[in-house]
Design a protein around this motif. Sequence first.
Motif, short mmCIF file in Angstrom:
data_model
loop_
_atom_site.label_atom_id
_atom_site.label_comp_id
_atom_site.label_asym_id
_atom_site.label_seq_id
_atom_site.Cartn_x
_atom_site.Cartn_y
_atom_site.Cartn_z
N LEU A 58 11.12 33.63 -7.25
CA LEU A 58 10.50 32.31 -7.23
C LEU A 58 11.53 31.20 -7.02
O LEU A 58 11.22 30.15 -6.46
N TYR A 59 12.73 31.43 -7.53
CA TYR A 59 13.79 30.41 -7.47
C TYR A 59 15.01 31.02 -6.79
O TYR A 59 15.89 31.56 -7.45
N PRO A 60 15.10 30.92 -5.47
CA PRO A 60 16.26 31.46 -4.76
C PRO A 60 17.57 30.85 -5.28
O PRO A 60 17.58 29.80 -5.89
N TYR A 110 0.83 -1.21 0.00
CA TYR A 110 0.00 0.00 0.00
C TYR A 110 0.86 1.26 0.00
O TYR A 110 0.68 2.16 -0.83
N TYR A 111 1.84 1.33 0.92
CA TYR A 111 2.66 2.53 1.01
C TYR A 111 3.61 2.65 -0.18
O TYR A 111 3.93 3.76 -0.61
N HIS A 112 4.01 1.54 -0.74
CA HIS A 112 4.83 1.59 -1.95
C HIS A 112 4.00 2.18 -3.10
O HIS A 112 4.49 3.03 -3.86
N GLN A 113 2.76 1.75 -3.22
CA GLN A 113 1.87 2.28 -4.26
C GLN A 113 1.62 3.77 -4.04
O GLN A 113 1.63 4.56 -4.98
N GLN A 114 1.40 4.18 -2.79
CA GLN A 114 1.18 5.59 -2.48
C GLN A 114 2.41 6.41 -2.84
O GLN A 114 2.29 7.51 -3.39
N TYR A 115 3.60 5.89 -2.52
CA TYR A 115 4.84 6.58 -2.85
C TYR A 115 4.97 6.74 -4.37
O TYR A 115 5.31 7.82 -4.85
N ALA A 116 4.72 5.67 -5.11
CA ALA A 116 4.84 5.73 -6.57
C ALA A 116 3.87 6.75 -7.16
O ALA A 116 4.24 7.53 -8.05
N ALA A 117 2.65 6.78 -6.66
CA ALA A 117 1.66 7.74 -7.17
C ALA A 117 2.07 9.17 -6.84
O ALA A 117 1.97 10.07 -7.69
N GLU A 118 2.57 9.40 -5.64
CA GLU A 118 2.99 10.75 -5.25
C GLU A 118 4.22 11.19 -6.04
O GLU A 118 4.33 12.34 -6.45
N LYS A 119 5.15 10.27 -6.27
CA LYS A 119 6.34 10.60 -7.05
C LYS A 119 5.97 10.95 -8.48
O LYS A 119 6.48 11.91 -9.04
N ALA A 120 5.05 10.19 -9.07
CA ALA A 120 4.59 10.48 -10.43
C ALA A 120 3.93 11.86 -10.50
O ALA A 120 4.17 12.64 -11.43
N ARG A 121 3.11 12.17 -9.49
CA ARG A 121 2.45 13.48 -9.45
C ARG A 121 3.48 14.60 -9.32
O ARG A 121 3.42 15.62 -10.02
N ALA A 122 4.46 14.41 -8.46
CA ALA A 122 5.49 15.43 -8.24
C ALA A 122 6.36 15.60 -9.49
O ALA A 122 6.70 16.73 -9.85
N ASP A 123 6.70 14.50 -10.15
CA ASP A 123 7.49 14.59 -11.38
C ASP A 123 6.73 15.34 -12.47
O ASP A 123 7.30 16.17 -13.18
N LYS A 124 5.45 15.06 -12.59
CA LYS A 124 4.61 15.74 -13.58
C LYS A 124 4.53 17.24 -13.27
O LYS A 124 4.65 18.08 -14.17
N ALA A 125 4.36 17.58 -12.01
CA ALA A 125 4.30 18.99 -11.60
C ALA A 125 5.63 19.68 -11.87
O ALA A 125 5.65 20.84 -12.31
N GLU A 126 6.73 18.99 -11.64
CA GLU A 126 8.04 19.60 -11.90
C GLU A 126 8.26 19.84 -13.39
O GLU A 126 8.77 20.89 -13.78
N ARG A 127 7.85 18.89 -14.22
CA ARG A 127 7.97 19.09 -15.68
C ARG A 127 7.10 20.27 -16.13
O ARG A 127 7.53 21.09 -16.94
N ARG A 128 5.90 20.37 -15.57
CA ARG A 128 5.00 21.48 -15.91
C ARG A 128 5.62 22.81 -15.48
O ARG A 128 5.60 23.80 -16.22
N GLU A 129 6.21 22.83 -14.29
CA GLU A 129 6.85 24.05 -13.80
C GLU A 129 8.03 24.46 -14.68
O GLU A 129 8.22 25.63 -14.98
N GLN A 130 8.82 23.49 -15.12
CA GLN A 130 9.96 23.78 -15.99
C GLN A 130 9.49 24.36 -17.33
O GLN A 130 10.11 25.29 -17.86
N LYS A 131 8.40 23.83 -17.87
CA LYS A 131 7.86 24.37 -19.12
C LYS A 131 7.37 25.81 -18.93
O LYS A 131 7.59 26.65 -19.79
N LEU A 132 6.71 26.07 -17.80
CA LEU A 132 6.23 27.43 -17.53
C LEU A 132 7.41 28.40 -17.37
O LEU A 132 7.38 29.52 -17.89
N LYS A 133 8.44 27.96 -16.67
CA LYS A 133 9.62 28.80 -16.48
C LYS A 133 10.28 29.08 -17.82
O LYS A 133 10.64 30.23 -18.12
N TRP A 134 10.42 28.06 -18.64
CA TRP A 134 11.03 28.23 -19.96
C TRP A 134 10.18 29.20 -20.80
O TRP A 134 10.72 30.10 -21.44
#
Length: 91
Positions: free
Chosen positions: A83-85, A33-57
Amino acid sequence: MSRDWQKDMELIKIGETSDIPYCISEFKNMLPYYHQQYAAEKARADKAERREQKLKWGYEIILSYVPIRTRKELGFEGFLPSLYPKEETKP
């Protein structure tokens, strides 16, 4: 499937002094269960980081078309650094 984090943490504490086979059985249920939760949260965070990088670019590209004097007058020069110290923008 959902689990109660507090109850699981109590079970781990109790597990240090209680019946080992019972704890192993419960841990077998917890870990997937916690492994699945970790994987889902990591995927969400990675997606958000890619989106943030595109917005910054995109912001940097658009800003490159604005004259430097205008950027300074409108306060755009300090926007991204605020925004980015420095510790986050170092390569």
